[in-house]
Design an enzyme around this catalytic site. Structure first.
Site, PDB file in Angstrom:
ATOM      1  N   ASP A 294      46.231  46.590  40.648  1.00 19.27           N
ATOM      2  CA  ASP A 294      46.636  45.254  40.231  1.00 19.27           C
ATOM      3  C   ASP A 294      47.150  45.373  38.787  1.00 19.27           C
ATOM      4  OD1 ASP A 294      47.238  42.587  40.140  1.00 19.27           O
ATOM      5  OD2 ASP A 294      45.321  41.904  40.901  1.00 19.27           O
TER       6      ASP A 294
HETATM    7  C1  NOJ Z   1      48.026  39.907  39.365  1.00 21.47           C
HETATM    8  C2  NOJ Z   1      47.500  39.327  40.645  1.00 21.47           C
HETATM    9  O1  NOJ Z   1      46.097  39.492  40.705  1.00 21.47           O
HETATM   10  C3  NOJ Z   1      48.116  39.925  41.883  1.00 21.47           C
HETATM   11  O2  NOJ Z   1      47.680  39.202  42.996  1.00 21.47           O
HETATM   12  C4  NOJ Z   1      49.605  39.922  41.788  1.00 21.47           C
HETATM   13  O3  NOJ Z   1      50.170  40.463  42.948  1.00 21.47           O
HETATM   14  C5  NOJ Z   1      50.021  40.718  40.570  1.00 21.47           C
HETATM   15  N1  NOJ Z   1      49.462  40.109  39.378  1.00 21.47           N
HETATM   16  C6  NOJ Z   1      51.537  40.800  40.430  1.00 21.47           C
HETATM   17  O4  NOJ Z   1      52.054  39.575  40.128  1.00 21.47           O
END
Ligand code: NOJ
Length: 748
Positions: A294
């Site tokens: 993430d």
């Molecule tokens: C953080 C989020 O937790 C995740 O769900 C997302 O896909 C990514 N950022 C990219 O935007």
């Protein structure tokens, strides 16, 4: 080197599928031919270029940042140097083609970029938020929604969606509950698989597909106190039986990537959790796709306190099995050195690069790096009428009728005067919900517009905002109340704004924010018939509304067709069929409250002091899991079992006769729950194991049948084995989790 490299690979591009020197026994496009091609690319990459394939940066161009930090100034140079494998948050056919051009024609490696975006519930045609779609209990509608999103996003140059979000959420304060399918692992698994099928179809090389990425692996929804990014501490058994089934279902449906979660589980942050990402995911489950971190979750291993430096975090991430580094820059800055020093074996790096390259092959990027995108196709597909029709269809299926006293709904279309009141009644922004990709407010049909379009030409529809969503103030009350007093009925739209749920959007209460509760009470006091329409991304605690408002519709954030879909239900063009995918508590103090809880040694009993309960609350929630009304009524006759006992080898059929006892066609979600009465470990008091959505004309009846196999009875036992145990089971069938009839059978 630069162009030479390109030439080698340019000639290899067709090679990957049908190379002249490809042995005859390796079919083009097959796994074997992909592996061969991957090996041949890998052999030609420098260390930096290999690491580059594991790097994902957010774009410096058109889409919003979806995490903390700055946009980078050097992305173009990095693409040219061939040291970036994937870009997130860049979309549009023109931009992605331009960037891809640089990657494949000018970069030193010629390897195409992988473009990722959070296409969570639509690209331009916004569909209902995932929690709402789960309320449809209609996997084919949800699959269609995901597929339309894929068609649009793929036309805009996106290859990979960071979806479906399949986290089970037991705490509605957690803002990200809106992105998933609620509290239940079975419903969550069905929806997860449907979304993967919709995004990927059966052929990921087709131009209208997206690579799916079930996330966040794992147990992110277990954040303590419902506060985002917070600590998670669950047992391995709960992890396996509650949080993991939707992931397993998504991977079994063919998802070829997953995202590691921000949180720790029992002290080990997922992004550095080798047991989770390698032993379980790859060895036990046989996953051959890739894992992306993430946003900066590799870097956050330092803040978690399990790595002292970013270099150590990089080492942990790659050895755990995190292949791609989203935005931490840990791999780029430190992996080359770590590999040179031997701290990370080069085979570990190669394996991660192999997974990324394999993914690029699997989605056809080496056949056509542009994946057939063009600005003309993009223009013709975004907001296509068929897509809008699909969005309206799933939106109305997602609406849940929570209360309908005296059959106030549906309203007549020819009422002389309608008052449409509330801060969400004419909002063209909030119905888009969080994570709305390229959704635009001008695409949204507001509730007020939907009502205006639906009613007779003679009906006067008047609107007053009444108050804002989140601030305290009653200045708008007099105008709203004046309108209400002169109306034949009031439609009052209250709830949350779209930024009150989603990432980093948790709330400590579940009450209506701002002055909305006061507005509700004042409007109800006028004595006019009031229909409350809720728009929100999580369960709200609305006990007062439930007691005093005759009709309540749960309208979530329904996307661009919100107003039309709500009007379809308000005026009876569509008979509501949604059921809650999550329990609605009476108050946040009752959280966590979910239907599939354990019995405890002292199950709650209002008449027995020494039992598990709150002194100041009933034992029950406000609305139970699976609950939702219809404009017609259904009768469940006695349930029948095909036999009273079964062995592991055979099956048992449970049948119930369902009758539509009302005056119009309706659809009912018939739900089957099972309880394992005695186990080697404690078992939930009931677990959803099947459901059928059945349409019946007024007066019609039908047998609805469920087949129980041993798979419905398995769980992680005392020895951590996933298996069935002989004994007695209770099977329960009914319209929701708190209204079931039951029978007992034995597994020998
Ligand atoms: C953080 C989020 O937790 C995740 O769900 C997302 O896909 C990514 N950022 C990219 O935007």
């Amino acid at each position: 080197m630069r162009y030479a490299a390109l030439l080698v690979w340019a000639s290899c591009i067709p090679v990957m599928g049908w190379c002249a020197d490809s042995p005859k026994n390796i079919p083009p496009g097959s796994d074997a031919s992909i592996e061969r091609a991957v090996d041949s690319i890998l052999a030609r990459l420098t260390l930096e270029q290999k690491v580059g394939q594991l790097v994902q940066y957010t774009s410096s161009w058109n889409d919003s940042l979806t995490g903390p930090g700055e946009r980078r100034a050097d992305i173009l140079e990095r693409i040219e140097a061939g040291t970036i494998g994937s870009i997130l948050n860049a979309s549009g056919a023109r931009l992605t083609r331009e960037l891809q051009d640089i990657a494949v024609k000018q970069s030193r490696t010629g390897i195409p970029l992988l473009f990722g975006l959070d296409v969570i519930h639509g690209y331009r045609t916004m569909f209902p938020v995932p929690l709402a779609e789960a309320a449809s209990w209609d996997p084919s509608a949800v699959e269609r929604s995901a597929h339309v999103s894929a068609i649009e996003a793929a036309a805009a140059g996106i290859h990979w969606t960071f979806a479906p979000m399949v986290d089970i959420a037991l705490d509605p304060r957690w803002g990200r509950i809106v992105e998933g399918s609620g509290e239940d692992p079975h419903l969550g698994a069905v929806m997860a698989a449907a979304r993967v099928r919709g995004f990927q179809t059966h052929n990921l090389r087709s131009p209208s597909t997206l690579l799916a990425c079930p996330k966040h692996f794992a147990a992110y929804g277990g954040a303590e106190g419902g506060r985002d990014y917070n600590t998670v501490d669950v047992s391995e058994r709960t992890l396996r039986d509650l949080y993991l089934p939707p992931f397993k279902a998504a991977l079994d449906a063919g998802a070829l990537s997953t995202m590691s979660s921000f949180n720790e589980i029992a002290g080990v942050p997922s992004t550095g959790n080798r047991w989770l990402l390698t032993d379980l995911l790859r060895k036990e489950w046989g996953f051959t796709g890739m894992v992306v971190s993430d946003w900066n979750s590799i870097g956050e291993l330092v803040k978690h306190g399990v790595a002292e430096t970013l270099a150590e975090a990089a080492r942990m991430g790659i050895t755990a099995g995190t292949d791609m580094d989203m935005e931490a820059d840990a791999y780029w800055l430190h992996l080359p050195e770590l590999v040179k020093s031997g701290a990370v074996p080069s085979a570990v790096l190669d394996e991660a690069v192999r997974r990324v390259l394999r993914t690029k092959f699997r989605i056809g990027l080496f056949d056509d790096p542009y994946r057939w995108t063009s600005t003309a196709t993009e223009r013709s597909l975004l907001l296509h009428p068929d897509h809008l029709a699909a969005a309206r269809d799933v939106a109305r299926k997602s609406i849940v009728l929570l209360k309908n006293h005296g059959q106030l709904l549906p309203l007549r279309k020819d009422l002389p005067r309608l008052a449409v009141i509330g801060p969400l009644a004419d909002s063209d922004d909030d119905p888009l919900g969080p994570w709305s990709a390229k959704g635009r407010r001008e695409d949204v049909v507001t509730l007020r517009e939907g009502i205006q379009r639906a009613v007779s030409p003679a009906t006067i529809v008047e609107y007053a905002r009444g108050c804002s969503i989140d601030t305290v103030g009653t200045d708008g009350f007099p105008a709203a109340l004046a309108l209400a007093r002169t109306a034949d009925a009031v439609i009052l739209a209250l709830g949350e704004d779209r930024d009150m749920s989603g990432e980093a959007a948790c709330r400590s209460t579940l009450d209506l924010p701002g002055s909305q509760q006061a507005l509700l009470e004042a409007v109800v006091q006028t004595g006019k018939p009031v229909v409350l329409v809720l728009m929100n991304g999580r369960p709200l605690s609305i006990p007062w509304a439930d007691e005093h408002t005759p009709a309540i519709l749960e309208g979530w954030f329904l996307g661009v067709q919100a107003g039309n879909a709500l009007a379809d239900v308000l005026f009876g063009d569509y008979n509501p069929s949604g059921k809650l995918p999550v329990t609605f508590p009476r108050t946040a103090g009752q959280v966590p409250i979910y239907y599939n809880h354990k019995n405890t040694g002292r199950p709650g009993d209002a008449d027995d002091h020494w039992t598990s309960k709150y002194l100041d609350l009933p034992l029950t929630p406000l609305y139970p899991f699976g609950y939702g009304l219809s404009y017609t009524s259904f009768r469940y006759d006695d349930i029948r079992l095909s036999r009273n006992s079964m062995t592991r080898e055979d099956t048992l059929r449970v049948t119930v006769r369902l009758s539509n006892t009302g005056k119009r066609f309706g659809e009912e979600v018939v739900q089957m729950y099972i309880r394992d009465n005695v186990g080697s470990v404690t078992r939930p008091i009931m677990e959803l194991k099947g459901f059928h959505k059945v349409g019946l004309e007024a007066g019609d009846s039908r047998d609805v049948e469920f087949v129980i196999t041993q798979d419905c009875l398995k769980f992680t036992d005392h020895a951590m084995q996933y298996r069935v145990e002989p004994g007695t089971f209770t099977v329960m069938i009914g319209p929701h989790s708190a209204q079931v009839q039951s029978r007992i059978f034995t597994l020998q």
